[in-house]
Enzyme design. Structure first.
Site, PDB file in Angstrom:
ATOM      1  N   ALA A   1      52.827  85.623  29.421  1.00 32.28           N
ATOM      2  CA  ALA A   1      51.568  84.948  29.815  1.00 32.28           C
ATOM      3  C   ALA A   1      51.887  83.707  29.032  1.00 32.28           C
ATOM      4  CB  ALA A   1      50.418  85.549  28.754  1.00 32.28           C
TER       5      ALA A   1
ATOM      6  N   TYR B   1      54.446  87.231  25.603  1.00 27.41           N
ATOM      7  CA  TYR B   1      55.423  86.032  25.950  1.00 27.41           C
ATOM      8  C   TYR B   1      55.539  85.932  27.520  1.00 27.41           C
ATOM      9  CZ  TYR B   1      60.309  84.730  27.147  1.00 27.41           C
ATOM     10  OH  TYR B   1      61.299  84.082  27.489  1.00 27.41           O
TER      11      TYR B   1
ATOM     12  N   ASP C   1      58.199  72.495  13.175  1.00 25.90           N
ATOM     13  CA  ASP C   1      57.812  73.467  13.936  1.00 25.90           C
ATOM     14  C   ASP C   1      56.925  72.974  14.901  1.00 25.90           C
ATOM     15  OD1 ASP C   1      56.048  75.850  15.026  1.00 25.90           O
ATOM     16  OD2 ASP C   1      55.661  76.505  12.958  1.00 25.90           O
ATOM     17  N   VAL C   2      57.141  73.187  16.254  1.00 26.00           N
ATOM     18  CA  VAL C   2      56.472  72.377  17.370  1.00 26.00           C
ATOM     19  C   VAL C   2      54.941  73.217  17.668  1.00 26.00           C
ATOM     20  CG1 VAL C   2      58.507  71.466  18.614  1.00 26.00           C
ATOM     21  CG2 VAL C   2      57.464  73.403  19.196  1.00 26.00           C
TER      22      VAL C   2
ATOM     23  N   GLY D   1      63.802  73.872  19.683  1.00 27.74           N
ATOM     24  CA  GLY D   1      64.667  75.137  19.554  1.00 27.74           C
ATOM     25  C   GLY D   1      65.922  75.260  19.962  1.00 27.74           C
TER      26      GLY D   1
ATOM     27  N   SER E   1      68.677  75.108  17.790  1.00 25.67           N
ATOM     28  CA  SER E   1      69.657  75.866  16.826  1.00 25.67           C
ATOM     29  C   SER E   1      70.614  76.879  17.429  1.00 25.67           C
ATOM     30  CB  SER E   1      68.987  76.104  15.619  1.00 25.67           C
ATOM     31  OG  SER E   1      68.088  77.289  15.759  1.00 25.67           O
TER      32      SER E   1
ATOM     33  N   SER F   1      64.736  71.991  15.033  1.00 27.14           N
ATOM     34  CA  SER F   1      64.662  73.518  14.991  1.00 27.14           C
ATOM     35  C   SER F   1      63.680  73.730  13.649  1.00 27.14           C
ATOM     36  CB  SER F   1      65.960  73.988  14.570  1.00 27.14           C
ATOM     37  OG  SER F   1      66.167  75.358  14.052  1.00 27.14           O
TER      38      SER F   1
END
Length: 257
Positions: A156, A154, A61-62, A14, A16, A38
Protein backbone atom coordinates in the site's frame (compact mmCIF):
# COMPACT_ATOMS: atom_id res chain seq x y z
CA UNK A 1 26.97 11.06 -23.10
CA UNK A 2 25.15 12.81 -20.28
CA UNK A 3 26.04 16.36 -19.38
CA UNK A 4 27.97 16.49 -16.12
CA UNK A 5 26.16 16.71 -12.79
CA UNK A 6 29.43 17.57 -11.06
CA UNK A 7 29.00 20.06 -8.25
CA UNK A 8 25.25 19.59 -7.87
CA UNK A 9 23.82 18.39 -4.57
CA UNK A 10 21.79 15.27 -3.89
CA UNK A 11 20.08 14.14 -0.70
CA UNK A 12 19.65 10.36 -0.43
CA UNK A 13 17.43 9.10 2.38
CA UNK A 14 17.74 5.57 3.70
CA UNK A 15 21.28 5.65 2.35
CA UNK A 16 23.16 3.55 4.89
CA UNK A 17 22.54 0.19 3.21
CA UNK A 18 21.05 -1.61 0.26
CA UNK A 19 19.63 0.35 -2.64
CA UNK A 20 20.06 3.67 -0.86
CA UNK A 21 23.76 3.05 -0.32
CA UNK A 22 24.11 2.08 -3.97
CA UNK A 23 22.36 5.25 -5.10
CA UNK A 24 24.49 7.44 -2.84
CA UNK A 25 27.71 5.87 -4.11
CA UNK A 26 26.65 6.15 -7.76
CA UNK A 27 25.87 9.84 -7.38
CA UNK A 28 29.19 10.25 -5.61
CA UNK A 29 30.94 8.67 -8.60
CA UNK A 30 29.21 11.29 -10.77
CA UNK A 31 30.85 13.92 -8.53
CA UNK A 32 27.75 15.33 -6.91
CA UNK A 33 27.80 16.52 -3.34
CA UNK A 34 25.99 13.77 -1.45
CA UNK A 35 24.13 14.13 1.84
CA UNK A 36 23.93 10.57 3.14
CA UNK A 37 20.84 10.35 5.38
CA UNK A 38 20.07 7.53 7.78
CA UNK A 39 18.48 6.98 11.17
CA UNK A 40 21.95 5.82 12.25
CA UNK A 41 24.62 8.53 12.07
CA UNK A 42 27.42 5.97 12.41
CA UNK A 43 26.14 3.97 9.45
CA UNK A 44 25.68 7.13 7.37
CA UNK A 45 29.23 8.20 8.19
CA UNK A 46 30.58 4.89 6.89
CA UNK A 47 28.89 5.40 3.53
CA UNK A 48 30.00 9.03 3.34
CA UNK A 49 33.57 7.90 3.98
CA UNK A 50 33.27 5.38 1.13
CA UNK A 51 32.18 8.17 -1.21
CA UNK A 52 34.84 10.66 -0.19
CA UNK A 53 35.25 14.34 0.54
CA UNK A 54 32.20 15.58 -1.35
CA UNK A 55 29.86 13.52 0.86
CA UNK A 56 28.72 13.96 4.44
CA UNK A 57 26.41 12.17 6.83
CA UNK A 58 23.21 13.29 8.51
CA UNK A 59 21.03 11.50 11.04
CA UNK A 60 17.29 11.82 10.43
CA UNK A 61 14.09 9.82 10.65
CA UNK A 62 12.18 11.18 7.68
CA UNK A 63 8.89 10.12 9.27
CA UNK A 64 9.36 13.11 11.61
CA UNK A 65 8.64 16.58 10.13
CA UNK A 66 11.33 18.32 12.18
CA UNK A 67 13.95 15.78 11.13
CA UNK A 68 13.08 16.17 7.44
CA UNK A 69 13.31 19.96 7.73
CA UNK A 70 16.66 19.70 9.53
CA UNK A 71 17.94 17.41 6.76
CA UNK A 72 17.15 19.98 4.07
CA UNK A 73 18.66 22.77 6.17
CA UNK A 74 21.87 20.77 6.57
CA UNK A 75 22.19 20.25 2.82
CA UNK A 76 21.78 23.96 2.20
CA UNK A 77 24.24 24.90 4.93
CA UNK A 78 26.89 22.47 3.71
CA UNK A 79 26.48 22.72 -0.06
CA UNK A 80 24.35 25.75 -0.87
CA UNK A 81 21.72 24.02 -3.02
CA UNK A 82 19.39 21.03 -3.15
CA UNK A 83 19.31 19.88 -6.75
CA UNK A 84 18.22 16.26 -6.38
CA UNK A 85 16.25 14.35 -3.75
CA UNK A 86 16.30 10.57 -3.78
CA UNK A 87 13.49 9.63 -1.40
CA UNK A 88 14.58 6.08 -0.77
CA UNK A 89 13.97 5.47 2.95
CA UNK A 90 11.74 2.46 3.49
CA UNK A 91 11.04 -0.45 5.81
CA UNK A 92 9.45 -3.82 5.07
CA UNK A 93 8.54 -5.80 8.19
CA UNK A 94 6.32 -8.77 7.45
CA UNK A 95 2.88 -9.27 9.02
CA UNK A 96 -0.14 -11.01 7.51
CA UNK A 97 -3.65 -9.66 7.80
CA UNK A 98 -5.26 -10.84 11.02
CA UNK A 99 -1.91 -10.55 12.76
CA UNK A 100 -0.95 -7.05 11.58
CA UNK A 101 -1.74 -4.35 14.13
CA UNK A 102 -2.70 -0.75 13.52
CA UNK A 103 0.71 0.21 14.89
CA UNK A 104 2.42 -2.10 12.36
CA UNK A 105 0.48 -0.50 9.53
CA UNK A 106 1.13 3.05 10.71
CA UNK A 107 4.84 2.42 11.08
CA UNK A 108 5.26 1.28 7.47
CA UNK A 109 3.01 3.97 6.00
CA UNK A 110 4.70 6.56 8.22
CA UNK A 111 8.19 5.79 6.98
CA UNK A 112 7.55 4.79 3.38
CA UNK A 113 4.73 7.10 2.31
CA UNK A 114 4.52 9.91 4.84
CA UNK A 115 8.33 9.99 4.89
CA UNK A 116 8.32 10.56 1.14
CA UNK A 117 5.88 13.45 1.52
CA UNK A 118 7.89 15.03 4.34
CA UNK A 119 11.23 14.71 2.54
CA UNK A 120 9.79 16.26 -0.61
CA UNK A 121 8.08 19.03 1.33
CA UNK A 122 11.31 19.89 3.15
CA UNK A 123 13.27 20.22 -0.09
CA UNK A 124 10.67 22.17 -2.06
CA UNK A 125 11.48 25.71 -0.88
CA UNK A 126 15.08 25.43 -2.09
CA UNK A 127 14.11 23.81 -5.39
CA UNK A 128 11.36 26.34 -6.07
CA UNK A 129 13.69 29.23 -5.28
CA UNK A 130 16.19 28.03 -7.88
CA UNK A 131 13.39 26.99 -10.26
CA UNK A 132 14.82 23.53 -10.83
CA UNK A 133 14.97 20.17 -9.14
CA UNK A 134 14.82 16.43 -9.56
CA UNK A 135 12.85 14.20 -7.19
CA UNK A 136 13.32 10.45 -7.51
CA UNK A 137 11.24 8.05 -5.44
CA UNK A 138 12.20 4.46 -4.70
CA UNK A 139 8.93 2.57 -5.02
CA UNK A 140 8.73 -1.18 -5.79
CA UNK A 141 7.02 -3.67 -8.04
CA UNK A 142 5.35 -4.94 -4.84
CA UNK A 143 2.16 -2.94 -4.47
CA UNK A 144 1.96 -1.09 -7.79
CA UNK A 145 2.20 -4.30 -9.87
CA UNK A 146 2.55 -7.42 -7.72
CA UNK A 147 1.74 -8.61 -4.22
CA UNK A 148 3.41 -10.77 -1.59
CA UNK A 149 1.89 -12.30 1.58
CA UNK A 150 2.78 -10.31 4.67
CA UNK A 151 3.43 -7.08 2.84
CA UNK A 152 -0.02 -5.55 2.38
CA UNK A 153 1.07 -2.46 4.34
CA UNK A 154 4.32 -2.25 2.36
CA UNK A 155 2.49 -2.71 -0.94
CA UNK A 156 0.00 0.00 0.00
CA UNK A 157 2.83 2.40 0.81
CA UNK A 158 4.63 1.74 -2.46
CA UNK A 159 1.50 2.08 -4.56
CA UNK A 160 0.71 5.24 -2.63
CA UNK A 161 4.06 6.71 -3.62
CA UNK A 162 3.07 6.50 -7.27
CA UNK A 163 -0.25 8.23 -6.65
CA UNK A 164 1.63 10.96 -4.79
CA UNK A 165 4.17 11.19 -7.63
CA UNK A 166 1.62 11.82 -10.38
CA UNK A 167 -0.05 14.78 -8.70
CA UNK A 168 3.25 16.14 -7.37
CA UNK A 169 4.64 16.06 -10.91
CA UNK A 170 1.75 18.21 -12.15
CA UNK A 171 1.97 20.68 -9.28
CA UNK A 172 5.74 21.11 -9.52
CA UNK A 173 6.13 21.23 -13.30
CA UNK A 174 5.81 25.05 -13.45
CA UNK A 175 8.86 25.25 -11.15
CA UNK A 176 10.89 23.01 -13.48
CA UNK A 177 10.91 20.25 -10.86
CA UNK A 178 10.44 16.70 -12.10
CA UNK A 179 9.17 13.79 -10.03
CA UNK A 180 9.78 10.21 -11.13
CA UNK A 181 10.10 6.77 -9.55
CA UNK A 182 12.18 3.64 -9.86
CA UNK A 183 10.42 0.34 -9.17
CA UNK A 184 12.95 -2.35 -8.23
CA UNK A 185 12.21 -6.01 -8.47
CA UNK A 186 14.24 -8.41 -6.37
CA UNK A 187 17.62 -6.81 -5.81
CA UNK A 188 20.60 -8.41 -4.10
CA UNK A 189 20.79 -6.42 -0.86
CA UNK A 190 21.36 -7.10 2.81
CA UNK A 191 17.60 -7.07 3.33
CA UNK A 192 17.02 -9.80 0.75
CA UNK A 193 19.87 -11.85 2.20
CA UNK A 194 18.10 -11.72 5.57
CA UNK A 195 15.21 -13.69 4.02
CA UNK A 196 17.48 -16.70 3.50
CA UNK A 197 19.30 -18.56 0.74
CA UNK A 198 16.25 -20.60 -0.31
CA UNK A 199 14.17 -17.46 -0.80
CA UNK A 200 16.96 -15.81 -2.76
CA UNK A 201 17.37 -18.84 -5.04
CA UNK A 202 13.62 -19.05 -5.70
CA UNK A 203 13.49 -15.35 -6.54
CA UNK A 204 16.37 -15.64 -9.00
CA UNK A 205 14.66 -18.63 -10.64
CA UNK A 206 11.49 -16.57 -11.16
CA UNK A 207 13.31 -13.88 -13.15
CA UNK A 208 13.68 -14.46 -16.91
CA UNK A 209 17.26 -13.20 -16.72
CA UNK A 210 17.86 -15.85 -14.04
CA UNK A 211 19.58 -13.52 -11.64
CA UNK A 212 18.76 -10.90 -9.07
CA UNK A 213 19.35 -7.27 -9.86
CA UNK A 214 22.14 -5.23 -8.32
CA UNK A 215 21.95 -1.96 -6.45
CA UNK A 216 23.90 -0.45 -9.34
CA UNK A 217 21.03 -1.35 -11.71
CA UNK A 218 18.70 0.82 -9.64
CA UNK A 219 21.26 3.56 -9.02
CA UNK A 220 21.94 3.99 -12.74
CA UNK A 221 18.23 4.52 -13.40
CA UNK A 222 18.00 7.05 -10.57
CA UNK A 223 21.00 8.88 -11.98
CA UNK A 224 19.32 9.12 -15.39
CA UNK A 225 16.24 10.76 -13.87
CA UNK A 226 18.57 13.36 -12.30
CA UNK A 227 20.20 14.39 -15.58
CA UNK A 228 19.48 17.34 -17.82
CA UNK A 229 18.73 14.83 -20.57
CA UNK A 230 15.71 13.67 -18.51
CA UNK A 231 14.37 17.20 -18.09
CA UNK A 232 11.20 16.42 -20.09
CA UNK A 233 10.43 13.23 -18.17
CA UNK A 234 8.12 13.63 -15.19
CA UNK A 235 5.45 11.61 -13.42
CA UNK A 236 6.89 8.39 -14.79
CA UNK A 237 7.83 5.08 -13.19
CA UNK A 238 10.54 2.74 -14.44
CA UNK A 239 10.40 -0.96 -13.57
CA UNK A 240 13.83 -2.51 -13.12
CA UNK A 241 13.30 -6.21 -12.50
CA UNK A 242 15.00 -8.33 -15.18
CA UNK A 243 11.58 -9.14 -16.62
CA UNK A 244 10.25 -10.56 -13.36
CA UNK A 245 6.68 -9.36 -13.84
CA UNK A 246 6.40 -10.55 -17.45
CA UNK A 247 5.70 -14.33 -17.29
CA UNK A 248 2.01 -15.20 -17.03
CA UNK A 249 2.84 -18.47 -15.26
CA UNK A 250 5.67 -20.83 -14.38
CA UNK A 251 5.00 -22.52 -17.72
CA UNK A 252 6.20 -19.35 -19.46
CA UNK A 253 9.54 -19.62 -17.71
CA UNK A 254 9.85 -23.33 -18.48
CA UNK A 255 9.07 -22.64 -22.15
CA UNK A 256 12.11 -20.35 -22.40
CA UNK A 257 14.19 -23.44 -23.11
Amino acid sequence: MYRSLKGKTVIVTGASRGIGRGIAKRFGEAELNVLVVSRSLADAEKVAAEIGGHASAFEADVAEPEAADAMAAAALERYGTIDVLCANAGIFPSAKLGEMTAADFDQVIGTNLKGTFLAVSACLPAMKAQKSGRIILTSSITGPVTGFPGWSHYGASKAGQLGFMRTAAIELAPSNITVNAVLPGNIATEGLADLGADYTAKMAASVPMKRLGTVEDIANAALFFATEEAAYVTGQSLIIDGGQILPESLDALEAMG
